[in-house]
Design a protein around this motif. Structure first.
Motif, PDB file in Angstrom:
ATOM      1  N   ALA A 151      51.928  36.432  15.453  1.00 30.26           N
ATOM      2  CA  ALA A 151      50.635  36.941  14.983  1.00 30.26           C
ATOM      3  C   ALA A 151      50.608  38.449  15.189  1.00 30.26           C
ATOM      4  O   ALA A 151      50.727  38.939  16.316  1.00 30.26           O
ATOM      5  N   ARG A 152      50.484  39.179  14.097  1.00 31.37           N
ATOM      6  CA  ARG A 152      50.649  40.633  14.116  1.00 31.37           C
ATOM      7  C   ARG A 152      49.381  41.368  14.528  1.00 31.37           C
ATOM      8  O   ARG A 152      48.293  40.800  14.622  1.00 31.37           O
ATOM      9  N   PRO A 183      56.357  40.003   6.448  1.00 27.49           N
ATOM     10  CA  PRO A 183      57.728  39.628   6.831  1.00 27.49           C
ATOM     11  C   PRO A 183      57.787  38.158   7.239  1.00 27.49           C
ATOM     12  O   PRO A 183      56.798  37.561   7.674  1.00 27.49           O
ATOM     13  N   ALA A 184      58.952  37.572   7.086  1.00 33.39           N
ATOM     14  CA  ALA A 184      59.133  36.150   7.385  1.00 33.39           C
ATOM     15  C   ALA A 184      58.734  35.850   8.824  1.00 33.39           C
ATOM     16  O   ALA A 184      59.100  36.570   9.757  1.00 33.39           O
ATOM     17  N   GLY A 185      57.940  34.784   8.998  1.00 32.32           N
ATOM     18  CA  GLY A 185      57.545  34.342  10.334  1.00 32.32           C
ATOM     19  C   GLY A 185      56.325  35.050  10.889  1.00 32.32           C
ATOM     20  O   GLY A 185      55.904  34.742  12.015  1.00 32.32           O
ATOM     21  N   GLN A 186      55.724  35.980  10.137  1.00 38.02           N
ATOM     22  CA  GLN A 186      54.542  36.678  10.630  1.00 38.02           C
ATOM     23  C   GLN A 186      53.275  36.131   9.971  1.00 38.02           C
ATOM     24  O   GLN A 186      53.284  35.723   8.814  1.00 38.02           O
ATOM     25  N   ILE A 187      52.192  36.158  10.740  1.00 39.22           N
ATOM     26  CA  ILE A 187      50.884  35.732  10.245  1.00 39.22           C
ATOM     27  C   ILE A 187      49.849  36.760  10.672  1.00 39.22           C
ATOM     28  O   ILE A 187      50.050  37.515  11.633  1.00 39.22           O
ATOM     29  N   SER A 188      48.732  36.813   9.947  1.00 44.44           N
ATOM     30  CA  SER A 188      47.656  37.745  10.296  1.00 44.44           C
ATOM     31  C   SER A 188      46.588  37.082  11.151  1.00 44.44           C
ATOM     32  O   SER A 188      45.942  37.757  11.962  1.00 44.44           O
ATOM     33  N   LEU A 189      46.392  35.776  10.981  1.00 47.60           N
ATOM     34  CA  LEU A 189      45.401  35.034  11.757  1.00 47.60           C
ATOM     35  C   LEU A 189      46.009  33.721  12.229  1.00 47.60           C
ATOM     36  O   LEU A 189      46.831  33.121  11.535  1.00 47.60           O
ATOM     37  N   VAL A 190      45.581  33.279  13.403  1.00 44.70           N
ATOM     38  CA  VAL A 190      45.998  31.973  13.912  1.00 44.70           C
ATOM     39  C   VAL A 190      45.021  30.950  13.330  1.00 44.70           C
ATOM     40  O   VAL A 190      44.076  30.513  13.990  1.00 44.70           O
ATOM     41  N   ASN A 191      45.272  30.581  12.086  1.00 49.55           N
ATOM     42  CA  ASN A 191      44.392  29.679  11.362  1.00 49.55           C
ATOM     43  C   ASN A 191      45.049  28.302  11.266  1.00 49.55           C
ATOM     44  O   ASN A 191      46.127  28.158  10.697  1.00 49.55           O
ATOM     45  N   THR A 192      44.400  27.291  11.824  1.00 47.87           N
ATOM     46  CA  THR A 192      44.991  25.955  11.912  1.00 47.87           C
ATOM     47  C   THR A 192      45.255  25.354  10.530  1.00 47.87           C
ATOM     48  O   THR A 192      46.343  24.811  10.284  1.00 47.87           O
ATOM     49  N   ASP A 193      44.297  25.443   9.641  1.00 42.66           N
ATOM     50  CA  ASP A 193      44.475  24.844   8.317  1.00 42.66           C
ATOM     51  C   ASP A 193      45.636  25.487   7.572  1.00 42.66           C
ATOM     52  O   ASP A 193      46.450  24.799   6.943  1.00 42.66           O
ATOM     53  N   SER A 194      45.720  26.819   7.636  1.00 48.17           N
ATOM     54  CA  SER A 194      46.784  27.523   6.928  1.00 48.17           C
ATOM     55  C   SER A 194      48.156  27.165   7.487  1.00 48.17           C
ATOM     56  O   SER A 194      49.110  26.902   6.738  1.00 48.17           O
ATOM     57  N   LEU A 195      48.271  27.104   8.819  1.00 49.65           N
ATOM     58  CA  LEU A 195      49.574  26.811   9.420  1.00 49.65           C
ATOM     59  C   LEU A 195      49.943  25.331   9.281  1.00 49.65           C
ATOM     60  O   LEU A 195      51.132  24.988   9.215  1.00 49.65           O
ATOM     61  N   ALA A 196      48.943  24.461   9.239  1.00 49.30           N
ATOM     62  CA  ALA A 196      49.247  23.053   8.985  1.00 49.30           C
ATOM     63  C   ALA A 196      49.848  22.883   7.599  1.00 49.30           C
ATOM     64  O   ALA A 196      50.786  22.087   7.397  1.00 49.30           O
ATOM     65  N   ALA A 197      49.322  23.638   6.629  1.00 51.64           N
ATOM     66  CA  ALA A 197      49.872  23.563   5.273  1.00 51.64           C
ATOM     67  C   ALA A 197      51.280  24.142   5.210  1.00 51.64           C
ATOM     68  O   ALA A 197      52.143  23.646   4.469  1.00 51.64           O
ATOM     69  N   LYS A 198      51.551  25.179   6.008  1.00 48.71           N
ATOM     70  CA  LYS A 198      52.875  25.793   5.987  1.00 48.71           C
ATOM     71  C   LYS A 198      53.920  24.933   6.674  1.00 48.71           C
ATOM     72  O   LYS A 198      55.073  24.860   6.239  1.00 48.71           O
ATOM     73  N   LYS A 221      38.276  34.796   8.805  1.00 48.12           N
ATOM     74  CA  LYS A 221      37.671  36.102   8.540  1.00 48.12           C
ATOM     75  C   LYS A 221      36.253  36.140   9.074  1.00 48.12           C
ATOM     76  O   LYS A 221      35.779  37.198   9.525  1.00 48.12           O
ATOM     77  N   GLY A 222      35.574  34.985   9.053  1.00 51.19           N
ATOM     78  CA  GLY A 222      34.201  34.949   9.523  1.00 51.19           C
ATOM     79  C   GLY A 222      34.049  35.239  11.000  1.00 51.19           C
ATOM     80  O   GLY A 222      33.085  35.891  11.408  1.00 51.19           O
ATOM     81  N   ASN A 223      34.981  34.756  11.842  1.00 51.28           N
ATOM     82  CA  ASN A 223      34.818  34.982  13.283  1.00 51.28           C
ATOM     83  C   ASN A 223      35.685  36.105  13.835  1.00 51.28           C
ATOM     84  O   ASN A 223      35.625  36.410  15.026  1.00 51.28           O
ATOM     85  N   THR A 224      36.503  36.723  12.980  1.00 50.68           N
ATOM     86  CA  THR A 224      37.322  37.849  13.438  1.00 50.68           C
ATOM     87  C   THR A 224      37.079  39.126  12.639  1.00 50.68           C
ATOM     88  O   THR A 224      37.353  40.222  13.136  1.00 50.68           O
ATOM     89  N   GLY A 225      36.596  38.996  11.402  1.00 50.57           N
ATOM     90  CA  GLY A 225      36.449  40.156  10.542  1.00 50.57           C
ATOM     91  C   GLY A 225      37.741  40.600   9.893  1.00 50.57           C
ATOM     92  O   GLY A 225      37.783  41.627   9.214  1.00 50.57           O
ATOM     93  N   ILE A 226      38.817  39.813  10.075  1.00 50.09           N
ATOM     94  CA  ILE A 226      40.138  40.153   9.532  1.00 50.09           C
ATOM     95  C   ILE A 226      40.450  39.212   8.376  1.00 50.09           C
ATOM     96  O   ILE A 226      40.256  37.999   8.488  1.00 50.09           O
ATOM     97  N   ARG A 227      40.963  39.773   7.293  1.00 50.62           N
ATOM     98  CA  ARG A 227      41.321  38.941   6.142  1.00 50.62           C
ATOM     99  C   ARG A 227      42.629  38.210   6.425  1.00 50.62           C
ATOM    100  O   ARG A 227      43.571  38.783   6.957  1.00 50.62           O
ATOM    101  N   ASP A 228      42.663  36.938   6.073  1.00 47.42           N
ATOM    102  CA  ASP A 228      43.855  36.122   6.302  1.00 47.42           C
ATOM    103  C   ASP A 228      44.871  36.407   5.191  1.00 47.42           C
ATOM    104  O   ASP A 228      44.738  35.926   4.065  1.00 47.42           O
ATOM    105  N   VAL A 229      45.874  37.212   5.524  1.00 41.87           N
ATOM    106  CA  VAL A 229      46.919  37.552   4.558  1.00 41.87           C
ATOM    107  C   VAL A 229      47.978  36.461   4.606  1.00 41.87           C
ATOM    108  O   VAL A 229      48.573  36.202   5.658  1.00 41.87           O
ATOM    109  N   THR A 230      48.207  35.817   3.479  1.00 40.46           N
ATOM    110  CA  THR A 230      49.159  34.700   3.437  1.00 40.46           C
ATOM    111  C   THR A 230      50.425  35.028   2.654  1.00 40.46           C
ATOM    112  O   THR A 230      51.335  34.210   2.598  1.00 40.46           O
ATOM    113  N   SER A 231      50.491  36.211   2.052  1.00 37.08           N
ATOM    114  CA  SER A 231      51.689  36.583   1.285  1.00 37.08           C
ATOM    115  C   SER A 231      51.986  38.055   1.501  1.00 37.08           C
ATOM    116  O   SER A 231      51.097  38.848   1.860  1.00 37.08           O
ATOM    117  N   GLY A 232      53.256  38.417   1.288  1.00 37.49           N
ATOM    118  CA  GLY A 232      53.659  39.808   1.428  1.00 37.49           C
ATOM    119  C   GLY A 232      53.998  40.219   2.840  1.00 37.49           C
ATOM    120  O   GLY A 232      54.315  41.392   3.077  1.00 37.49           O
TER     121      GLY A 232
END
Length: 313
Positions: free
Chosen positions: A90-91, A168-183, A155-166
């Motif tokens: 998580a960057r 580097p490999a293995g990096q995420i912008s938010l620790v989002n359970t739904d997004s990582l479950a899908a990945k 984004k609602g509880n952090t104010g940070i946009r969840d970037v899912t593309s673009g």
């Protein structure tokens, strides 16, 4: 004396003070007041959670269900095996001003479900702060953890946009359970857990996440500052009007004094004479300007007698 306050120029000042500045200051003060009470409520939740004994994660964190606000910061216990094949960085997280990443590694529990675990922070190891550093391997085999439960980041509880593309490999912008479950395709429980203790211990290079700050922030002082600005605006408005009134009274007094001095100056000037000067006596030797009168006064040659002669002896 105060009739000038109803002039158009002064009405604009009243509108600026009472309809713009004062409502703005009151609104900003109320907003800071709300932030202050939110922080107090959050600190109360943290204190309650951290003072309570740890509970098994199964009782407070279900699969596919979000972590409720009152369960955030609860201390939980969990045991399982790390899954390093599905871990992420998580960057954009700093410690003491140093850039780095959180290491997010799933822990597979005995029932087959997984929990996202924040193992801690590692710094960047190159001049490029976005480049992924080498991730220390997690403890092998079964691991017993005590951690703090956190809500899934949005984004609602952090104010940070969840970037899912673009990224580097293995990096995420938010620790989002739904997004990582899908990945990953894992059956993840809601939220994630910050490690407090680990048996066996994790790598020494990893810095554990600090306890949450219970500081109430600057909101209380900002709250009173904005309302103080409101009082200052009102006091300034009154002061400006009073000074203008005093200035006008002083100008009127000076004008009246000048008029009085002008009247005194006019009364002190000498008066013009009203009678003609007396006639000057005529000079006997001066020729008479009236020739007729001069002839009238001359002796008659016919009556003039010759001078008397002396008697003969």
């Amino acid at each position: 004396m105060y009739r000038f306050v109803f002039s158009w120029r002064w009405v604009r000042l009243h509108v600026l003070i009472w309809l713009v500045l004062i409502p703005a200051f009151i609104g900003l003060g109320m907003w800071q007041r709300g932030r202050y009470h939110e922080r107090k409520a959050e600190n109360a939740v943290i204190r309650t959670a951290m003072d309570a004994a740890p509970v098994p994660i199964e009782g407070v964190d279900a699969v596919g269900a979000p972590v409720v606000r009152t369960s955030r910061w609860k201390q939980v216990t969990l045991a399982g095996v790390y899954d390093p094949g599905h871990q992420f960085l998580a960057r954009n997280h700093q410690v003491n001003g140093n850039p780095g990443f959180w290491i997010i590694t799933p822990l597979t529990l005995s029932d087959g479900t997984s929990v996202l675990v924040n193992r801690g922070w590692i710094p960047t190891d190159s001049a490029d702060q976005q480049q992924s550093p080498a991730i220390p391997a997690p403890p092998a085999g079964r691991v017993a953890l005590t951690g703090r439960l956190q809500q899934s980041e949005t984004k609602g509880n952090t104010g940070i946009r969840d970037v899912t593309s673009g990224l580097p490999a293995g990096q995420i912008s938010l620790v989002n359970t739904d997004s990582l479950a899908a990945k990953t395709g894992l059956t993840l429980r809601g939220g994630y857990t910050e490690v407090i203790t680990s048996q066996p211990a994790d790598a020494a290079r990893i810095t554990p996440i600090d306890k949450p700050s219970l500081d109430e922030g600057p909101y209380l002082s900002y709250w009173f500052q904005w309302w103080l600005f409101c009082l200052i605006a009102i006091g300034g408005w009154v002061t400006i009007i009073r000074r203008e009134a005093q200035h006008r009274v002083r100008e009127a007094a000076e004008a009246a004094e000048d008029d009085e001095l002008d009247e005194l100056d006019e009364s002190d000037e000498p008066a013009e004479p009203t009678t003609k000067p007396a006639a000057q006596p005529a000079d006997a030797n001066a020729p008479d300007p009236d020739p007729d009168r001069a002839n009238a006064n001359a002796p008659d040659p016919a009556t003039a007698t010759a001078p008397a002669t002396a008697p003969a002896p």
